[in-house]
Scaffold this motif. Structure first.
Motif, PDB file in Angstrom:
ATOM      1  N   ILE A  76      -0.107   2.251   0.134  1.00 43.41           N
ATOM      2  CA  ILE A  76       0.233   3.241  -0.099  1.00 43.41           C
ATOM      3  C   ILE A  76      -0.823   4.462  -1.421  1.00 43.41           C
ATOM      4  CG2 ILE A  76      -0.478   5.383   1.210  1.00 43.41           C
ATOM      5  CD1 ILE A  76       0.880   4.150   3.038  1.00 43.41           C
ATOM      6  N   LEU A  77       0.566   4.039  -1.873  1.00 42.12           N
ATOM      7  CA  LEU A  77       0.758   5.013  -2.959  1.00 42.12           C
ATOM      8  C   LEU A  77      -0.758   4.437  -4.377  1.00 42.12           C
ATOM      9  CD1 LEU A  77       2.440   7.019  -3.941  1.00 42.12           C
ATOM     10  CD2 LEU A  77       4.328   5.159  -4.500  1.00 42.12           C
ATOM     11  N   VAL A  78      -0.558   3.429  -4.042  1.00 41.84           N
ATOM     12  CA  VAL A  78      -1.410   2.945  -4.953  1.00 41.84           C
ATOM     13  C   VAL A  78      -3.281   3.300  -4.825  1.00 41.84           C
ATOM     14  CG1 VAL A  78      -3.147   0.421  -5.853  1.00 41.84           C
ATOM     15  CG2 VAL A  78      -0.185   0.675  -5.590  1.00 41.84           C
ATOM     16  N   SER A  79      -3.414   3.298  -3.229  1.00 36.24           N
ATOM     17  CA  SER A  79      -4.695   4.041  -3.286  1.00 36.24           C
ATOM     18  C   SER A  79      -4.999   5.038  -3.610  1.00 36.24           C
ATOM     19  CB  SER A  79      -4.546   4.142  -1.674  1.00 36.24           C
ATOM     20  OG  SER A  79      -4.479   2.079  -0.979  1.00 36.24           O
ATOM     21  N   LEU A 131      -8.191  -2.807  -2.220  1.00 39.19           N
ATOM     22  CA  LEU A 131      -7.196  -3.333  -0.704  1.00 39.19           C
ATOM     23  C   LEU A 131      -6.414  -4.394  -1.617  1.00 39.19           C
ATOM     24  CD1 LEU A 131     -10.002  -4.206   2.008  1.00 39.19           C
ATOM     25  CD2 LEU A 131      -7.520  -3.245   1.651  1.00 39.19           C
ATOM     26  N   ASN A 132      -6.847  -5.558  -2.129  1.00 41.44           N
ATOM     27  CA  ASN A 132      -5.717  -6.388  -3.301  1.00 41.44           C
ATOM     28  C   ASN A 132      -5.485  -5.520  -4.389  1.00 41.44           C
ATOM     29  OD1 ASN A 132      -8.547  -6.185  -4.832  1.00 41.44           O
ATOM     30  ND2 ASN A 132      -9.611  -8.039  -3.693  1.00 41.44           N
ATOM     31  N   LEU A 133      -5.369  -4.840  -4.907  1.00 40.94           N
ATOM     32  CA  LEU A 133      -5.372  -4.553  -6.225  1.00 40.94           C
ATOM     33  C   LEU A 133      -3.560  -4.958  -6.181  1.00 40.94           C
ATOM     34  CD1 LEU A 133      -6.316  -1.193  -6.725  1.00 40.94           C
ATOM     35  CD2 LEU A 133      -6.772  -2.612  -8.551  1.00 40.94           C
ATOM     36  N   ILE A 165      -7.840  -0.062 -13.671  1.00 42.08           N
ATOM     37  CA  ILE A 165      -7.127   0.972 -13.630  1.00 42.08           C
ATOM     38  C   ILE A 165      -6.237   1.344 -12.655  1.00 42.08           C
ATOM     39  CG2 ILE A 165      -8.035   3.157 -12.467  1.00 42.08           C
ATOM     40  CD1 ILE A 165     -10.675   3.700 -13.522  1.00 42.08           C
ATOM     41  N   GLY A 166      -6.833  -0.391 -11.874  1.00 42.55           N
ATOM     42  CA  GLY A 166      -5.765  -0.417 -10.528  1.00 42.55           C
ATOM     43  C   GLY A 166      -4.862  -0.922 -10.678  1.00 42.55           C
ATOM     44  N   SER A 167      -4.351  -1.977 -11.909  1.00 46.63           N
ATOM     45  CA  SER A 167      -3.335  -2.920 -12.399  1.00 46.63           C
ATOM     46  C   SER A 167      -2.198  -1.987 -13.501  1.00 46.63           C
ATOM     47  CB  SER A 167      -3.434  -4.119 -13.570  1.00 46.63           C
ATOM     48  OG  SER A 167      -4.495  -3.550 -14.813  1.00 46.63           O
ATOM     49  N   ILE A 168      -2.269  -0.162 -13.702  1.00 46.73           N
ATOM     50  CA  ILE A 168      -2.185   0.547 -14.110  1.00 46.73           C
ATOM     51  C   ILE A 168      -1.161   1.254 -12.448  1.00 46.73           C
ATOM     52  CG2 ILE A 168      -1.019   2.415 -15.333  1.00 46.73           C
ATOM     53  CD1 ILE A 168      -3.875   2.290 -16.675  1.00 46.73           C
ATOM     54  N   ALA A 169      -1.637   1.062 -12.006  1.00 43.10           N
ATOM     55  CA  ALA A 169      -1.368   1.631 -10.773  1.00 43.10           C
ATOM     56  C   ALA A 169       0.007   1.030 -10.004  1.00 43.10           C
ATOM     57  CB  ALA A 169      -2.591   2.302  -9.483  1.00 43.10           C
ATOM     58  N   ALA A 170      -0.421  -0.964  -9.810  1.00 40.27           N
ATOM     59  CA  ALA A 170      -0.258  -1.651  -9.057  1.00 40.27           C
ATOM     60  C   ALA A 170       1.356  -1.645 -10.024  1.00 40.27           C
ATOM     61  CB  ALA A 170      -0.496  -2.783  -9.410  1.00 40.27           C
ATOM     62  N   ALA A 171       1.512  -1.578 -11.049  1.00 38.13           N
ATOM     63  CA  ALA A 171       2.092  -1.897 -12.213  1.00 38.13           C
ATOM     64  C   ALA A 171       3.614  -1.103 -11.926  1.00 38.13           C
ATOM     65  CB  ALA A 171       1.888  -1.658 -13.776  1.00 38.13           C
ATOM     66  N   LEU A 172       2.956   0.438 -11.800  1.00 36.13           N
ATOM     67  CA  LEU A 172       3.837   1.757 -12.093  1.00 36.13           C
ATOM     68  C   LEU A 172       5.095   1.484 -10.330  1.00 36.13           C
ATOM     69  CD1 LEU A 172       1.810   4.554 -13.114  1.00 36.13           C
ATOM     70  CD2 LEU A 172       3.757   3.932 -13.554  1.00 36.13           C
ATOM     71  N   THR A 173       4.027   1.064  -9.363  1.00 32.85           N
ATOM     72  CA  THR A 173       4.883   1.005  -8.301  1.00 32.85           C
ATOM     73  C   THR A 173       5.023  -0.252  -7.337  1.00 32.85           C
ATOM     74  OG1 THR A 173       2.004   0.855  -7.175  1.00 32.85           O
ATOM     75  CG2 THR A 173       3.345   2.711  -7.195  1.00 32.85           C
ATOM     76  N   ILE A 174       4.839  -1.404  -8.728  1.00 30.69           N
ATOM     77  CA  ILE A 174       6.076  -2.649  -7.741  1.00 30.69           C
ATOM     78  C   ILE A 174       7.048  -2.963  -7.445  1.00 30.69           C
ATOM     79  CG2 ILE A 174       6.602  -3.327 -10.477  1.00 30.69           C
ATOM     80  CD1 ILE A 174       4.571  -5.423  -8.458  1.00 30.69           C
TER      81      ILE A 174
END
Lengths: 221, 203
Positions: free
Chosen positions: A160-163, A65-67, A144-153
């Motif tokens: 949704i995409l991060v999740s 949720l808070n990624l 792991i989540g911060s990689i996804a967060a960085a990619l979709t920033i």
């Protein structure tokens, strides 16, 4: 010096952002209360067997949720741009940012969850295992989540995409974590699971700073 | 080559198969301001981002010919987003922007606040300030760090006349001490307040 500088800044910002800082813990309590109410019809033994697994799932959900907040604010106000240009230790800075995010949004749950489990009647050994697995598992999930967060920033609605991105990557952690807790509940050996979790943690500790700095640079391009 | 900092060599940028910048070459010299001007959407901001290394150009090079390897780390970039935290006070924003090598930091902050006449607002949260005041906070960052190059996107936008004069004064002093400035604006600077070179970007 620099570590303290970033961490104090994040904590100061978190303290000024109002009640948002309590959101993870409130969500966690809500899930546990609902779980307790809905399992009040089943036998206590079954409930106790499910409890640590349920705690694991709720931690994972809250973590997802808070990624996207890890880099979002810095991206919105332009701090991230300046940080990426100027800083000589980008990877290190990113790691500290992830650490402070974990301290603020996950550590409270890691501490509270075993206490609640104890109150609800879980035995001490399993509670301890639960605490240890969460202590290893949640930072791995943050990494792991911060990689996804960085990619979709750069996307406006990236939640949704991060999740979706993190979902398959979280499954191994969930399997090892719940399996360790379950084994501990039935007095079986769980050192393999712990080793694998530690292994995952260190792998992502190495990969994440590099991946994040590259991903952030691409997103800001 | 002593007074040269950066050479922009034949830089082009393509985005979505549309050419945004084409064969741009110029040099950035010490003690001089460079004003990049052009129409809206002509690629001024993109060029700034290429210079500071945030965007990769499709072709061409940015060469650091200053002889100082850390030139880009000693560069201050102020973009469209000001890089100030709304939930921090003016003073806190400045102190977190300090680099390690800046000495007498508290004094520098005090001086910067006085220069931009913001001492009264120093304990206010930045989000409660007006747009122009927030811009001033971000411009103040140029005064508290020892940088070799300022890269500022639209320094004059959102500023009132008094602040524009302050910015001009500080820039003049900075350039006289061997600094350099790259800025963008909508028009050519005809009566320069400091040594300015104009460079038009065609879209």
């Amino acid at each position: 010096m620099k570590i303290l500088n970033i961490i104090t800044k994040e904590f100061l910002l978190a303290s000024r952002s109002g009640y948002e800082i309590f959101m993870p813990i409130v969500y966690f309590l809500i899930i546990i209360i609902f779980f307790n109410i809905s399992t009040s019809y089943v036998e206590k033994v079954i409930m106790l067997e499910l409890l640590p697994l349920m705690i694991w799932i709720s931690c994972l959900l809250i973590c997802i949720l808070n990624l996207e907040t890890i880099f979002k604010e810095d991206y919105d106000d332009g701090t991230l741009e300046m940080f990426l240009i100027k800083d000589d230790e980008i990877e290190f800075g990113i790691l500290i940012k992830i650490l402070s995010h974990w301290l603020l949004s996950n550590l409270p749950i890691v501490i509270v969850a075993p206490l609640i489990a104890m109150v609800l009647g879980l035995d001490t050994t399993t509670t301890l295992t639960l605490f240890i697995t969460l202590l290893i598992g949640t930072p791995t999930m943050s990494l792991i989540g911060s990689i996804a967060a960085a990619l979709t920033i750069s996307l406006r609605k990236n939640k949704i995409l991060v999740s979706i991105i993190v979902l398959p990557l979280y499954i191994p952690i969930l399997i090892f974590g719940t399996s360790a807790v379950n084994n501990s509940f039935f007095k079986m050996n769980y050192s393999v699971e712990l080793t694998l979790m530690l292994f995952l943690f260190f792998i992502f500790l190495l990969i994440t700073p590099l991946a994040c700095s590259k991903a952030l640079k691409i997103s800001l391009d | 080559m002593d007074n040269h900092l950066i050479e922009i060599d034949n830089v082009s940028l393509l985005r979505n198969e549309k050419s945004i910048l084409e064969n741009i070459s110029f040099q950035i010299k010490k003690s001089k301001a460079l004003n990049l001007y052009g129409l809206n959407g002509s690629g001024k901001t993109s060029l700034l981002k290429i210079i500071v290394g945030m965007t990769e150009p499709t072709s061409g090079f940015i060469k650091n010919i200053s002889g100082d390897e850390d030139l880009f780390k000693k560069t201050i970039y102020i973009g469209h987003k000001y890089g100030t935290k709304g939930n921090l006070t003016v003073e806190e924003n400045l102190s977190y922007a300090l680099t390690i090598n800046s000495k007498n930091s508290q004094l520098a902050i005090k001086k910067a606040l006085e220069t931009y006449k913001m001492t009264q607002q120093k304990s206010m949260l930045t989000k409660n300030l007006s747009h122009g005041q927030q811009k001033k906070v971000s411009l103040m960052k140029t005064l508290i760090t020892n940088s070799l190059l300022w890269v500022i996107d639209e320094p004059y936008s959102a500023l009132d006349e008094e602040s524009i004069n302050i910015f001009n004064d500080t820039t003049k002093e900075y350039l006289e001490n061997g600094g350099a400035l790259i800025m963008t604006s909508h028009k050519k600077i005809k009566e320069p307040f400091f040594t300015t070179e104009n460079y038009k970007i065609h879209s």
